[in-house]
Design a protein around this motif. Structure first.
Motif, PDB file in Angstrom:
ATOM      1  N   LEU A  25      -1.404  -8.251  -6.612  1.00 21.56           N
ATOM      2  CA  LEU A  25      -1.955  -7.094  -7.319  1.00 21.56           C
ATOM      3  C   LEU A  25      -1.043  -5.909  -7.046  1.00 21.56           C
ATOM      4  CD1 LEU A  25      -4.470  -6.317  -9.001  1.00 21.56           C
ATOM      5  CD2 LEU A  25      -5.541  -5.619  -6.851  1.00 21.56           C
ATOM      6  N   ARG A  26      -0.510  -5.304  -8.113  1.00 21.02           N
ATOM      7  CA  ARG A  26       0.424  -4.188  -7.987  1.00 21.02           C
ATOM      8  C   ARG A  26      -0.153  -2.914  -8.584  1.00 21.02           C
ATOM      9  NH1 ARG A  26       5.572  -4.822  -6.431  1.00 21.02           N
ATOM     10  NH2 ARG A  26       6.344  -6.935  -6.191  1.00 21.02           N
ATOM     11  N   ASN A  27       0.355  -1.792  -8.091  1.00 27.04           N
ATOM     12  CA  ASN A  27      -0.011  -0.472  -8.591  1.00 27.04           C
ATOM     13  C   ASN A  27       1.118  -0.007  -9.513  1.00 27.04           C
ATOM     14  OD1 ASN A  27      -0.299   2.393  -8.843  1.00 27.04           O
ATOM     15  ND2 ASN A  27      -1.621   2.381  -7.045  1.00 27.04           N
ATOM     16  N   VAL A  34      -0.571  -3.938  -3.775  1.00 27.88           N
ATOM     17  CA  VAL A  34      -1.868  -3.520  -3.248  1.00 27.88           C
ATOM     18  C   VAL A  34      -2.517  -4.690  -2.507  1.00 27.88           C
ATOM     19  CG1 VAL A  34      -4.126  -2.564  -3.845  1.00 27.88           C
ATOM     20  CG2 VAL A  34      -2.098  -1.862  -5.127  1.00 27.88           C
ATOM     21  N   THR A 125      -3.407   3.900  -3.191  1.00 29.93           N
ATOM     22  CA  THR A 125      -4.091   3.611  -4.444  1.00 29.93           C
ATOM     23  C   THR A 125      -5.272   4.558  -4.583  1.00 29.93           C
ATOM     24  OG1 THR A 125      -3.421   1.298  -4.369  1.00 29.93           O
ATOM     25  CG2 THR A 125      -5.330   1.835  -5.750  1.00 29.93           C
ATOM     26  N   ASP A 129      -5.044   5.415 -11.079  1.00 29.30           N
ATOM     27  CA  ASP A 129      -3.930   4.460 -11.032  1.00 29.30           C
ATOM     28  C   ASP A 129      -4.271   3.251 -11.899  1.00 29.30           C
ATOM     29  OD1 ASP A 129      -2.650   6.080  -9.222  1.00 29.30           O
ATOM     30  OD2 ASP A 129      -2.914   4.744  -7.498  1.00 29.30           O
ATOM     31  N   LEU A 131      -3.791  -0.795 -11.963  1.00 22.87           N
ATOM     32  CA  LEU A 131      -3.412  -1.993 -11.207  1.00 22.87           C
ATOM     33  C   LEU A 131      -3.187  -3.136 -12.177  1.00 22.87           C
ATOM     34  CD1 LEU A 131      -5.925  -1.826  -8.211  1.00 22.87           C
ATOM     35  CD2 LEU A 131      -3.733  -0.663  -8.503  1.00 22.87           C
TER      36      LEU A 131
END
Length: 136
Positions: A25-27, A34, A125, A129, A131
Protein backbone atom coordinates in the motif's frame (compact mmCIF):
# COMPACT_ATOMS: atom_id res chain seq x y z
CA UNK A 1 -15.93 -15.01 -2.91
CA UNK A 2 -13.52 -12.10 -2.53
CA UNK A 3 -16.00 -9.28 -2.05
CA UNK A 4 -19.74 -9.21 -1.74
CA UNK A 5 -21.73 -9.21 -4.96
CA UNK A 6 -22.66 -5.77 -6.22
CA UNK A 7 -19.68 -3.87 -4.82
CA UNK A 8 -18.45 -1.43 -7.48
CA UNK A 9 -14.83 -1.20 -8.61
CA UNK A 10 -12.46 0.73 -6.38
CA UNK A 11 -8.83 1.38 -5.50
CA UNK A 12 -8.82 -2.27 -4.38
CA UNK A 13 -9.12 -3.48 -7.97
CA UNK A 14 -5.59 -4.92 -8.20
CA UNK A 15 -6.14 -7.13 -5.15
CA UNK A 16 -9.46 -8.35 -6.52
CA UNK A 17 -7.89 -9.09 -9.90
CA UNK A 18 -5.01 -11.12 -8.44
CA UNK A 19 -5.53 -11.87 -4.73
CA UNK A 20 -2.52 -14.21 -4.58
CA UNK A 21 0.03 -11.62 -5.72
CA UNK A 22 2.19 -9.70 -3.22
CA UNK A 23 0.82 -6.17 -2.86
CA UNK A 24 1.94 -3.11 -0.93
CA UNK A 25 0.00 0.00 0.00
CA UNK A 26 1.57 3.28 -1.16
CA UNK A 27 0.83 6.95 -0.54
CA UNK A 28 0.58 8.88 -3.84
CA UNK A 29 1.60 12.19 -2.20
CA UNK A 30 5.13 11.03 -1.39
CA UNK A 31 5.28 7.54 -3.02
CA UNK A 32 6.21 5.99 0.33
CA UNK A 33 5.07 2.57 1.44
CA UNK A 34 2.33 2.72 4.07
CA UNK A 35 2.04 -1.07 4.47
CA UNK A 36 4.26 -3.77 3.04
CA UNK A 37 1.92 -6.62 3.99
CA UNK A 38 -1.80 -6.38 3.27
CA UNK A 39 -4.51 -8.61 4.68
CA UNK A 40 -8.07 -8.35 3.42
CA UNK A 41 -11.50 -8.70 4.97
CA UNK A 42 -13.85 -8.51 2.00
CA UNK A 43 -16.70 -10.73 3.20
CA UNK A 44 -18.97 -10.55 6.24
CA UNK A 45 -17.25 -13.21 8.38
CA UNK A 46 -13.74 -11.76 7.95
CA UNK A 47 -14.96 -8.16 8.42
CA UNK A 48 -16.79 -9.17 11.60
CA UNK A 49 -13.70 -10.93 12.96
CA UNK A 50 -11.29 -8.15 11.96
CA UNK A 51 -8.37 -8.07 14.40
CA UNK A 52 -10.24 -9.70 17.28
CA UNK A 53 -8.27 -12.38 19.06
CA UNK A 54 -4.89 -10.98 18.09
CA UNK A 55 -2.35 -9.54 20.49
CA UNK A 56 -1.08 -6.95 18.02
CA UNK A 57 -0.53 -5.97 14.41
CA UNK A 58 3.06 -6.00 13.18
CA UNK A 59 4.67 -2.82 11.92
CA UNK A 60 4.20 -2.55 8.17
CA UNK A 61 1.03 -4.66 8.18
CA UNK A 62 -2.49 -3.47 7.35
CA UNK A 63 -5.95 -5.01 7.37
CA UNK A 64 -8.33 -3.65 4.72
CA UNK A 65 -12.04 -4.03 5.47
CA UNK A 66 -14.37 -3.40 2.52
CA UNK A 67 -17.08 -2.47 2.08
CA UNK A 68 -16.98 -0.82 5.49
CA UNK A 69 -17.74 2.60 6.98
CA UNK A 70 -17.54 1.87 10.71
CA UNK A 71 -15.45 -0.15 13.13
CA UNK A 72 -15.34 -1.00 16.80
CA UNK A 73 -12.48 -2.07 19.02
CA UNK A 74 -14.56 -3.99 21.57
CA UNK A 75 -12.55 -6.83 23.15
CA UNK A 76 -9.32 -5.78 21.42
CA UNK A 77 -6.08 -5.90 23.37
CA UNK A 78 -4.15 -3.13 21.61
CA UNK A 79 -4.51 0.30 20.02
CA UNK A 80 -4.66 0.76 16.24
CA UNK A 81 -4.39 3.52 13.67
CA UNK A 82 -7.36 3.74 11.31
CA UNK A 83 -7.83 5.29 7.85
CA UNK A 84 -11.32 5.65 6.39
CA UNK A 85 -11.15 5.53 2.59
CA UNK A 86 -13.38 6.48 -0.32
CA UNK A 87 -13.65 4.29 -3.45
CA UNK A 88 -10.81 6.14 -5.17
CA UNK A 89 -8.39 5.54 -2.29
CA UNK A 90 -8.60 9.04 -0.81
CA UNK A 91 -8.18 9.11 2.95
CA UNK A 92 -11.33 10.72 4.33
CA UNK A 93 -10.42 10.55 7.99
CA UNK A 94 -7.67 9.16 10.21
CA UNK A 95 -7.64 8.16 13.83
CA UNK A 96 -4.36 7.59 15.64
CA UNK A 97 -3.94 5.15 18.55
CA UNK A 98 -7.59 4.16 18.78
CA UNK A 99 -7.80 2.17 22.00
CA UNK A 100 -10.03 -0.74 22.99
CA UNK A 101 -13.76 -0.25 23.55
CA UNK A 102 -14.19 2.53 20.96
CA UNK A 103 -16.43 3.02 17.92
CA UNK A 104 -15.54 5.07 14.85
CA UNK A 105 -17.73 5.93 11.85
CA UNK A 106 -17.20 7.80 8.59
CA UNK A 107 -20.51 7.75 6.74
CA UNK A 108 -19.02 8.34 3.26
CA UNK A 109 -16.31 5.69 3.64
CA UNK A 110 -16.08 2.71 1.32
CA UNK A 111 -13.27 0.94 3.19
CA UNK A 112 -11.40 1.06 6.46
CA UNK A 113 -7.72 0.25 6.78
CA UNK A 114 -6.40 -0.74 10.20
CA UNK A 115 -2.71 -0.43 11.09
CA UNK A 116 -0.61 -0.91 14.19
CA UNK A 117 -0.59 2.15 16.43
CA UNK A 118 1.85 4.77 15.18
CA UNK A 119 1.96 3.49 11.59
CA UNK A 120 0.12 6.42 10.01
CA UNK A 121 2.40 8.93 11.71
CA UNK A 122 5.56 7.04 10.71
CA UNK A 123 4.38 6.85 7.09
CA UNK A 124 3.25 10.52 7.07
CA UNK A 125 -0.25 9.57 5.98
CA UNK A 126 -3.09 12.02 6.61
CA UNK A 127 -6.59 12.94 5.50
CA UNK A 128 -6.65 14.00 1.84
CA UNK A 129 -3.83 11.66 0.78
CA UNK A 130 -4.54 9.05 -1.88
CA UNK A 131 -3.44 5.49 -1.15
CA UNK A 132 -3.08 2.86 -3.83
CA UNK A 133 -2.31 -0.82 -4.09
CA UNK A 134 0.89 -1.58 -6.03
CA UNK A 135 2.87 -4.69 -6.89
CA UNK A 136 5.62 -5.43 -4.42
Amino acid sequence: RLIEVGVPASFLGPILTDPNARWVLRNARHAGIVAKTIETAFDSPTRNRGLLGRSGLADGHALILAPCSSIHTFFMQFAIDVAFMDRDGVVLRVRHALGPWRVQIAFRAFAVIEFGSGSLGRSDTRAGDRLYVAAE
